[in-house]
Design a protein around this motif. Structure first.
Motif, PDB file in Angstrom:
ATOM      1  N   TYR A   1      -0.533  -7.920 -12.377  1.00  5.87           N
ATOM      2  CA  TYR A   1      -0.304  -8.461 -11.040  1.00  5.87           C
ATOM      3  C   TYR A   1      -0.408  -9.971 -11.118  1.00  5.87           C
ATOM      4  CZ  TYR A   1      -0.849  -3.713  -9.381  1.00  5.87           C
ATOM      5  OH  TYR A   1      -0.681  -2.374  -9.178  1.00  5.87           O
TER       6      TYR A   1
ATOM      7  N   LEU B   1       9.254 -11.513  -9.818  1.00  5.06           N
ATOM      8  CA  LEU B   1      10.064 -11.208  -8.633  1.00  5.06           C
ATOM      9  C   LEU B   1      11.405 -10.572  -9.010  1.00  5.06           C
ATOM     10  CD1 LEU B   1       9.358 -14.367  -6.418  1.00  5.06           C
ATOM     11  CD2 LEU B   1       8.180 -12.159  -6.444  1.00  5.06           C
TER      12      LEU B   1
ATOM     13  N   THR C   1      14.925 -14.459  -3.208  1.00  5.00           N
ATOM     14  CA  THR C   1      13.927 -13.386  -3.185  1.00  5.00           C
ATOM     15  C   THR C   1      12.628 -13.876  -2.551  1.00  5.00           C
ATOM     16  OG1 THR C   1      14.908 -12.380  -5.162  1.00  5.00           O
ATOM     17  CG2 THR C   1      12.641 -11.763  -4.624  1.00  5.00           C
ATOM     18  N   ALA C   2      12.209 -15.076  -2.911  1.00  4.56           N
ATOM     19  CA  ALA C   2      10.980 -15.647  -2.331  1.00  4.56           C
ATOM     20  C   ALA C   2      11.120 -15.801  -0.821  1.00  4.56           C
ATOM     21  CB  ALA C   2      10.660 -16.980  -2.990  1.00  4.56           C
ATOM     22  N   LYS C   3      12.303 -16.210  -0.376  1.00  9.34           N
ATOM     23  CA  LYS C   3      12.544 -16.330   1.077  1.00  9.34           C
ATOM     24  C   LYS C   3      12.529 -14.951   1.737  1.00  9.34           C
ATOM     25  CE  LYS C   3      15.045 -20.698   1.212  1.00  9.34           C
ATOM     26  NZ  LYS C   3      16.306 -21.372   1.543  1.00  9.34           N
ATOM     27  N   ASP C   4      13.205 -13.994   1.115  1.00  8.78           N
ATOM     28  CA  ASP C   4      13.251 -12.632   1.672  1.00  8.78           C
ATOM     29  C   ASP C   4      11.859 -12.019   1.786  1.00  8.78           C
ATOM     30  OD1 ASP C   4      16.018 -12.804   1.830  1.00  8.78           O
ATOM     31  OD2 ASP C   4      16.393 -11.535   0.062  1.00  8.78           O
ATOM     32  N   MET C   5      10.997 -12.350   0.840  1.00  8.99           N
ATOM     33  CA  MET C   5       9.636 -11.798   0.837  1.00  8.99           C
ATOM     34  C   MET C   5       8.677 -12.590   1.731  1.00  8.99           C
ATOM     35  SD  MET C   5       9.282 -10.908  -3.228  1.00  8.99           S
ATOM     36  CE  MET C   5       7.744  -9.989  -3.064  1.00  8.99           C
ATOM     37  N   GLY C   6       9.150 -13.690   2.292  1.00  7.77           N
ATOM     38  CA  GLY C   6       8.312 -14.506   3.163  1.00  7.77           C
ATOM     39  C   GLY C   6       7.344 -15.407   2.413  1.00  7.77           C
ATOM     40  N   ILE C   7       7.590 -15.605   1.116  1.00  7.90           N
ATOM     41  CA  ILE C   7       6.718 -16.476   0.327  1.00  7.90           C
ATOM     42  C   ILE C   7       6.963 -17.938   0.692  1.00  7.90           C
ATOM     43  CG2 ILE C   7       6.165 -17.234  -2.024  1.00  7.90           C
ATOM     44  CD1 ILE C   7       6.979 -14.337  -2.918  1.00  7.90           C
TER      45      ILE C   7
END
Length: 75
Positions: A6, A57, A68-74
């Protein structure tokens, strides 16, 4: 059984992702971090960190990593 890893995304990673999302190159990110006295700020370290984020990711390239970071709200 295989080990599960992780990766905790921290403030450093978020700063890095934000700069990538603004179109900064890895060299520009290193320069930006140096000027702001953010460490680590070496180019090779930044490259390794981006590769680790892509692996975690499951992104194939930097644009997909940012998306992907945007989609995940990071970011």
């Amino acid at each position: 059984m295989g080990a599960i890893s992780y990766y905790q995304i921290n403030d450093y990673d978020i700063d890095l992702l934000l700069l990538l999302s603004q179109g900064y190159t890895q060299e520009q990110i290193a320069s930006n971090f140096k000027s702001q006295q953010i460490t680590p700020n070496g180019l090779r370290t930044i490259e390794k960190r981006i590769n680790r984020l892509k692996e975690e990711l499951k992104a194939k390239n930097n644009p997909q990593l940012v998306a992907t970071a945007k989609d995940m709200g990071i970011i």
